[in-house]
Design a protein around this motif. Structure first.
Motif, PDB file in Angstrom:
ATOM      1  N   GLY B  80     -59.756 -75.777 -34.436  1.00  0.00           N
ATOM      2  CA  GLY B  80     -59.184 -77.170 -33.686  1.00  0.00           C
ATOM      3  C   GLY B  80     -59.986 -78.446 -34.818  1.00  0.00           C
ATOM      4  N   ARG B  81     -60.384 -77.954 -35.749  1.00  0.00           N
ATOM      5  CA  ARG B  81     -61.215 -79.126 -36.665  1.00  0.00           C
ATOM      6  C   ARG B  81     -60.092 -79.862 -37.340  1.00  0.00           C
ATOM      7  N   ALA B  99     -64.575 -83.165 -38.494  1.00  0.00           N
ATOM      8  CA  ALA B  99     -64.898 -83.112 -37.077  1.00  0.00           C
ATOM      9  C   ALA B  99     -64.113 -82.323 -36.177  1.00  0.00           C
ATOM     10  N   GLY B 100     -64.788 -81.780 -35.168  1.00  0.00           N
ATOM     11  CA  GLY B 100     -64.311 -80.512 -34.293  1.00  0.00           C
ATOM     12  C   GLY B 100     -63.473 -81.548 -33.120  1.00  0.00           C
ATOM     13  N   GLY B 101     -63.487 -80.643 -32.068  1.00  0.00           N
ATOM     14  CA  GLY B 101     -62.668 -81.166 -30.751  1.00  0.00           C
ATOM     15  C   GLY B 101     -61.485 -80.720 -30.616  1.00  0.00           C
ATOM     16  N   PHE B 102     -60.674 -81.532 -30.351  1.00  0.00           N
ATOM     17  CA  PHE B 102     -59.204 -81.036 -29.930  1.00  0.00           C
ATOM     18  C   PHE B 102     -58.061 -81.998 -30.747  1.00  0.00           C
ATOM     19  N   TRP B 103     -58.343 -83.002 -31.226  1.00  0.00           N
ATOM     20  CA  TRP B 103     -57.405 -83.734 -31.865  1.00  0.00           C
ATOM     21  C   TRP B 103     -56.921 -83.362 -33.330  1.00  0.00           C
ATOM     22  N   GLY B 104     -57.627 -82.527 -33.812  1.00  0.00           N
ATOM     23  CA  GLY B 104     -56.921 -81.932 -35.111  1.00  0.00           C
ATOM     24  C   GLY B 104     -56.089 -81.047 -34.546  1.00  0.00           C
ATOM     25  N   ALA B 105     -56.096 -80.315 -33.562  1.00  0.00           N
ATOM     26  CA  ALA B 105     -55.081 -79.286 -33.255  1.00  0.00           C
ATOM     27  C   ALA B 105     -53.979 -79.867 -32.648  1.00  0.00           C
ATOM     28  N   GLU B 106     -54.166 -80.939 -32.036  1.00  0.00           N
ATOM     29  CA  GLU B 106     -53.215 -81.625 -31.540  1.00  0.00           C
ATOM     30  C   GLU B 106     -52.100 -82.392 -32.366  1.00  0.00           C
ATOM     31  N   LEU B 107     -53.026 -82.961 -33.470  1.00  0.00           N
ATOM     32  CA  LEU B 107     -52.209 -83.475 -34.430  1.00  0.00           C
ATOM     33  C   LEU B 107     -51.189 -82.444 -35.124  1.00  0.00           C
TER      34      LEU B 107
END
Lengths: 633, 633
Positions: B80-81, B99-107
């Motif tokens: 997800g990075r 950065a981690g999280g969810f935004w990268g995967a969402e993109l």
């Protein structure tokens, strides 16, 4: 994928001193095997550590090292090869060579990774390795005999027809510098003159019998790769099975890169007479294989009187057909088969032998050699009879043969009168049957290989043994595009470096290069055998390390960038054929070699890895050997 | 193992010009992705090709590039990075951060591999990416607001609570050079001041919604790796789940390498007060995760009055606790949690912020700064209240905060009176919470990383994320032995080079570095997603290529070997603790860096890959960019 490093891979190295008959055993640790693996790198370690610079290659101070690899002798096709190394009597530098067959696998199955032969026997001997039992036996009664006869006699006296024999022939005994060593009388460690080194030690043969299965950390992984080959070879290797390595001759001729009449031409009018397909239709009587291999690409031929070619000596491969055939202008396949049999009988490298005869033929045609020199032989291109006679004479060191037995470089020096111009050699080793003018990357390989001109350290532009054919396999290294065979730019140098490091790894793994495996198959095999969580990265570094050790060895012997050259003839264009008018640019080649040095992390003057590159390859100690060379100057 | 290269991997890159509101789409071919992959290498390609040397990082000519990787957003933990890059306003050189999280995967699941932001909006805007639909929207009403408020408001006005938002805060708006960008208000692209770049473009946020599954060439292969993690993380990552990244604080303190009071000491008397275990027992109210990850190592804390720490801002990670805690001499975990919340509210990098405050505290204690400068604040080590206040002041650029907002290097220049001695930075970027005096290989990393002092380009001696723990994983690269953390010899440089290239690959793959995957798992993932017959060799070359592009960027901006240094303080020994009296040798460090240059194929003066190394990395074009730099001089 998830296996742990067991810390358990072990092996044994046999050391035999023929001077004092001392036999000892060494057991390097796992780290040693992971670093030096086998073959070229393992041999490089011992030769650099144990030989003094400047020794006579044919004296007792030289050592002859046979080495299998970590994955030799496993139940998978291609794993029967073996390597040998010593200071080469042909180049006075690094020497190593590989051979297929069964002997390498047998040695491994006898429990041995390598044999280090030291000193010199007082009288002819052979070595008998029966699993753990090792014996130095008298070979006086075998000295001077034909290889097949010796093999049979050894098997008879040891009472076991399954004993595998590697040996030299008469040529090795007579210190012919182009003598080879033969596994099973048909699989040659051809290059670099190791037959002469073995002869100088009065070691006629090594007989081996082993019945210990090689331990596998993950047998299923090995089986999976093995099965892949069984499932795919019929399609991927169909041509090899059908017509063998010489099946490609018509293609080479069409491309104008079939070495002809001592590299004067790239096309041979008699190419179809010597092609694999013709052999299949005429003299072929069988197909042979190596250990565990289903492909059967080895040829077995039979020819009646007056040639009398015996199937027990196999049949000629492409290199042999090129060297004794087109390179000598000979289109008589039966004569070539006879020449091949003579080379195998006497233990002569067919490449060197053919090249040396072709060199002599050109000298003869140019009037540098006369009938007086040849003992009345009309030594012209195309004279098949003369070719066969010269093979005999070289093996026996008779007449002109005694001079040619030294290889083209030394022979040219002896002959004089500009003969050197026609000696197609690099560092003293003759060119194999691959023409750089039509695949210029090969030229870099000829110049840079530590063994001298050598097709086993080379680039065939689109790469060897690649999955799906062509460039697909090289993509595993991040090389995404094929290049023109005539390209000599930085991208070609990059591709060369990649393929060259991989080939050096192959010479450590001793895995057959003709099998259609892709690169990652070998990673799987190494992991399956050893349990190591290894990678293509680590294996490539093994290859790069092997090359580095060999180059350090050469530097210690005085080699520099000045020796990384190719014969002048390659800078002239062919007068006909598809490559008519196209020549390798001298400046472009010089530039490519310089680019290679810098790309590889080599000192561009000494043409050897920098101290930092050696450190990166985890062989910082080798830098000290370089310092010795510097002091020597 | 036997898959074919399908020639089918494709992706899309979004280009948004905020000056003229032009939105366009680019579709690089598969070769591009195989060469530049994503993250650092992809960003490097565009920044080198499209930025002119010498531009103002905070002007409209800079570009801000968000990039996911080839394996982002797949059904596997760690994917997800996301990365971001631009010319850094902190270093005036290469800048990238992850950065981690969810935004990268969402993109990625919206169909995008990267976004290139150009120009500068006339008034505040945000970008709304709903799969293929892209819209530049007004953000005037969001300007100046707290990050959580902005996130909620964007989700509300787009009518979708599942919209993922990456954004800057007040600090970025105010061009604070240590401002970060935040995914979901808790996952920071912390380093290199990208928040200020985004602020300079008046781009407050990028909201993304995507519902396209990432195509997998071999889903079973991806599932296999994913399953391995699910089967093993409970054992291998138990500590991370229990106490998070700050679980290691007692160990660091015991080893004497817990950065304390601006790197004056390596042990902090209040270490247990700020340790992960203490957090677990006191203020922890939950554990959070990133996309597809079961480990839950992210902390969620809650603190009542007077701190009022809201769980929506997560909780402090190790770097934050070190920087706002021990580095400032603060042992009040609640105050640290508050400081963390303030940083996330205003979009400040916690490392830079803590380091800058610690620098100011030392200046204050040494009399270089007075109460007059601080606006009456007793800015001493250990003053938790002062720490919290300074975070606010930096974000708002108030008083001394306006100076500290420039980072320690520029602040020290403004303050004068020898303050530079206490600015613990490399190339303008502050040291993270890792102490090179106890792990000296890290010092090479601080000196050489193209981003300035950076713990994501570094060596932790025994390696990251290794199978079986410790050295076992590095064996896949042929590194067979662990080394003393105090060793600075060639073997350490070799290990550093290996780990550094791998870390750079991680910054291209954007795979989480905290997961217990071994190196070959990532090869399997890349192969599973793309169908490429890839290898660890190819992926390492991607990493080396990424580093090369970044170094070329820096060289073009005027950086040379003279800038590859570490702060003088690191050459002095601690006065107490287990490392008492042990200092990094200045000569040894200089030597190690020089060894690295040569080992890596870099020009030792310009500290940048040679032309031949760039050719070997398949980016020969980058050599031309180097020539531009040479002309500039």
């Amino acid at each position: 994928m998830t296996e742990k490093t067991p810390g358990g891979y072990t092996g044994k190295i046999l050391r035999v001193n023929l001077s004092n008959k001392k036999i000892s055993v060494e057991k390097p640790d796992e780290k040693f095997y992971r670093r030096y693996f086998g073959g070229t790198a393992l041999i490089g370690y011992y030769l650099l550590k144990e030989l003094k610079p400047g020794i006579d290659p044919l004296g007792p101070d030289n050592k002859l090292i046979f080495s299998s690899g970590v994955i030799t002798g496993i139940p998978c096709a291609g794993s029967g090869r073996n390597g040998v190394g010593s200071k080469s009597p042909l180049t006075n530098g690094w020497g190593d060579s590989q051979a297929g067959g069964f002997w390498g696998a047998e040695l491994k199955r006898a429990g041995w990774d390598a044999i280090i032969i030291e000193g010199k026997a007082a009288s002819p001997v052979y070595l008998w390795i029966n699993n753990d039992k090792v014996e130095i036996r008298d070979a006086s009664h075998l000295w001077g005999k034909a290889t097949k006869e010796v093999e049979t006699q050894i098997q008879d006296e040891l009472g076991d027809k399954n004993v595998r024999v590697t040996q030299i022939g008469l040529a090795g005994e007579k210190l012919v510098r182009i003598a080879c060593i033969l596994n099973d009388t048909t699989h040659a460690y051809g290059r670099n003159g190791h037959g002469a080194v073995m002869g100088s030690k009065r070691l006629r043969a090594i007989a081996v019998r082993g019945n210990q299965a090689v331990p596998l950390a993950n047998p299923e992984k090995v089986r999976e790769v093995s099965r892949w080959l069984v499932d795919n070879y019929k399609v991927l290797s169909a041509g090899m099975t059908a017509h063998g390595t010489s099946g490609g001759i018509p293609g080479l001729n069409a491309a104008g890169i079939l070495p002809t009449r001592n590299f004067q031409e790239g096309q041979f009018e008699g190419y179809m007479d010597i092609a694999g397909e013709t052999m299949t239709k005429t003299i072929l009587v069988g197909r042979d294989n190596c250990y565990a291999c289903p492909i059967n690409d080895k040829r077995v031929v039979k020819v009646g009187a007056p040639y009398n070619v015996d199937p027990v000596y196999g049949g000629p491969e492409y290199e042999t057909i090129g060297a004794l055939g087109s390179l000598c202008g000979v289109n008589d396949l039966k004569a070539i088969a006879k020449g091949n049999q003579l080379c195998n009988t006497y233990g002569l490298d067919t490449i060197e032998t053919g090249s040396t005869i072709a060199f002599a033929m050109e000298c003869f045609e140019r009037g540098i050699l006369s009938k007086k020199d040849t003992g009345g032989i009309e030594l012209k291109f195309g004279n098949a009879e003369a070719m066969m006679t010269m093979v005999e004479k070289i093996a026996r060191r008779e007449g002109l043969g005694d001079i040619l037995a030294e290889g083209t470089k030394r022979a040219a020096e002896r002959i004089g009168h500009g003969a050197a111009e026609y000696a197609m050699q690099v560092k003293g080793q003759e060119l194999p049957m691959h023409e750089p003018r039509g695949k210029v990357g090969l030229g870099i390989g000829y110049a840079i290989s530590p063994t001298g001109a050598d097709h086993c350290h080379n680039i065939h532009d689109t790469g060897f043994a690649v999955e799906g054919g062509g460039i697909a396999g090289l993509r595993a290294f991040g090389i995404q595009e094929p290049l023109s065979p005539l390209d000599l730019g930085p991208a070609k140098v990059r591709m060369f470096q990649c393929v060259s490091n991989w080939q050096h790894f192959q010479n450590c793994a001793l895995m057959c290069m003709f099998l259609p495996f892709n690169y990652n198959h070998l990673v799987e095999l190494v992991s399956g055998v050893t349990g190591w969580n290894t990678s293509l990265y680590e294996l490539m570094k093994v290859g790069e390390r092997a090359l580095a050790l060999a180059r350090v060895f050469n530097a210690r012997e005085g080699y520099t960038a000045k020796d990384d050259i190719i014969p002048d003839r390659l800078y002239t264009a062919f007068k006909s054929g598809p490559l008519k008018g196209k020549k390798i640019g001298r400046g472009a080649m010089r530039q490519a070699i310089q680019t290679y040095y810098r790309m590889a992390g080599w000192d561009p003057k000494r043409a050897v890895p920098t101290k930092e590159k050696l450190q990166e390859l985890d062989i910082a100690w080798a830098a000290e050997e370089l310092d010795k060379a510097a002091l020597k100057k």
